[in-house]
Design a protein around this motif. Structure first.
Motif, PDB file in Angstrom:
ATOM      1  N   THR A  74     -52.770 -25.003 -12.038  1.00 30.04           N
ATOM      2  CA  THR A  74     -52.988 -23.788 -12.812  1.00 30.04           C
ATOM      3  C   THR A  74     -52.865 -24.134 -14.295  1.00 30.04           C
ATOM      4  N   VAL A 101     -61.006 -19.611 -13.440  1.00 31.77           N
ATOM      5  CA  VAL A 101     -60.369 -18.300 -13.325  1.00 31.77           C
ATOM      6  C   VAL A 101     -59.486 -18.239 -12.087  1.00 31.77           C
ATOM      7  N   GLU A 102     -59.964 -18.795 -10.978  1.00 31.97           N
ATOM      8  CA  GLU A 102     -59.166 -18.810  -9.750  1.00 31.97           C
ATOM      9  C   GLU A 102     -57.917 -19.672  -9.922  1.00 31.97           C
ATOM     10  N   ALA A 104     -56.322 -20.165 -12.708  1.00 27.55           N
ATOM     11  CA  ALA A 104     -55.407 -19.457 -13.604  1.00 27.55           C
ATOM     12  C   ALA A 104     -54.714 -18.293 -12.918  1.00 27.55           C
ATOM     13  N   SER A 105     -55.439 -17.610 -12.037  1.00 32.83           N
ATOM     14  CA  SER A 105     -54.881 -16.410 -11.395  1.00 32.83           C
ATOM     15  C   SER A 105     -54.195 -16.738 -10.075  1.00 32.83           C
ATOM     16  N   LEU A 106     -54.958 -17.056  -9.060  1.00 30.93           N
ATOM     17  CA  LEU A 106     -54.378 -17.344  -7.748  1.00 30.93           C
ATOM     18  C   LEU A 106     -53.567 -18.635  -7.779  1.00 30.93           C
ATOM     19  N   ALA A 136     -50.227 -17.805  -9.179  1.00 29.47           N
ATOM     20  CA  ALA A 136     -49.413 -17.069  -8.209  1.00 29.47           C
ATOM     21  C   ALA A 136     -48.863 -18.003  -7.134  1.00 29.47           C
ATOM     22  N   LEU A 173     -49.598 -11.437  -5.713  1.00 24.66           N
ATOM     23  CA  LEU A 173     -50.380 -11.478  -6.953  1.00 24.66           C
ATOM     24  C   LEU A 173     -51.514 -12.491  -6.836  1.00 24.66           C
ATOM     25  N   GLY A 174     -52.360 -12.511  -7.852  1.00 26.63           N
ATOM     26  CA  GLY A 174     -53.320 -13.595  -7.984  1.00 26.63           C
ATOM     27  C   GLY A 174     -54.739 -13.285  -7.588  1.00 26.63           C
ATOM     28  N   SER A 175     -54.967 -12.178  -6.904  1.00 23.72           N
ATOM     29  CA  SER A 175     -56.324 -11.812  -6.512  1.00 23.72           C
ATOM     30  C   SER A 175     -56.398 -10.310  -6.308  1.00 23.72           C
ATOM     31  N   ASP A 222     -52.193  -5.644 -10.638  1.00 22.16           N
ATOM     32  CA  ASP A 222     -52.306  -6.298 -11.942  1.00 22.16           C
ATOM     33  C   ASP A 222     -53.790  -6.481 -12.229  1.00 22.16           C
TER      34      ASP A 222
END
Length: 211
Positions: free
Chosen positions: A56, A98-99, A101-103, A106, A115-117, A125
């Motif tokens: 991440t 993006v995945e 950074a987010s998922l 998490a 979180l994350g998706s 969020d």
């Protein structure tokens, strides 16, 4: 080490280290701007991903990265490594970034189930970007523009755990004007500043770095 382990930077790992990360499902937090700012190395992120390591992005602290812009870190972290692999099919795409950074973030916190998706049952969020903003025009791929462009003041709305904290581009939880004034008053312009500790640590630094 386990899937609850998050390791920042990871610029000097060898193949054995990478194998341990993959086996234990540990997370690497890539801080490309901080590493470049400090000259501390470049983490081989493509190699980590190919080994199955969860990666991440992070900004690191303000003392080692003058900005705290996550989109800037994602952009730099996703294209910095293109020169290390001539096969563009191995490069990190904007959607993969993006995945990550987010998922990926998490997963690193061991809360990917919360979180994350955008998934039914997960915490609400959400960030909405204004795709009519001049810095995201002319229209092409919106994800590509967001990650690889230079978006400026493009957040329209944001929610954290269902609570809206940005509305119509303005933060709702704090007085931004008061914060700006306080930051200005508690700081000063310094164009020739030199840290008082440089002389104390320079000899040790040069020895460690072989200079």
């Amino acid at each position: 080490m386990s899937n609850k382990t998050s390791l920042a930077h990871c610029v000097w790992l060898n193949d054995a280290d990478i194998a341990i990360l993959a086996e234990t499902q540990s997370t690497v937090v890539h801080n490309p701007l901080s590493n470049l700012r400090l000259g501390s190395g470049i983490a081989p992120i493509l190699k980590y991903r190919q080994a199955g390591v969860n990666v991440t992005f992070g900004c690191d602290g303000a003392s080692s990265n003058d900005s705290q812009d996550l989109l800037e870190a994602i952009k730099m972290g996703s294209i910095l490594h293109n020169v290390t692999d001539s096969d563009y099919q191995n490069w990190i795409t904007p959607r993969q970034a993006v995945e990550m950074a987010s998922l990926g973030g998490a997963k690193g916190l061991n809360i990917a189930d919360k979180l994350g998706s955008l998934t039914v049952g997960k915490q609400a969020d959400l960030v909405l970007y204004d795709l009519t903003n001049l810095s995201l025009l002319p229209r092409t791929d919106p994800i590509g523009l967001l990650v690889l462009g230079r978006p400026t003041n493009v957040v329209d709305s944001a929610w954290v755990n269902g609570k809206q904290i940005v509305a119509d581009g303005k933060v709702t939880t704090i007085n931004v004007d008061e914060l700006r004034e306080e930051l200005f008053n508690r700081s000063q312009w310094e164009t020739k500043r030199k840290s008082e500790t440089v002389a104390q640590i320079e000899a040790h630094y040069r020895t460690v770095m072989g200079l």
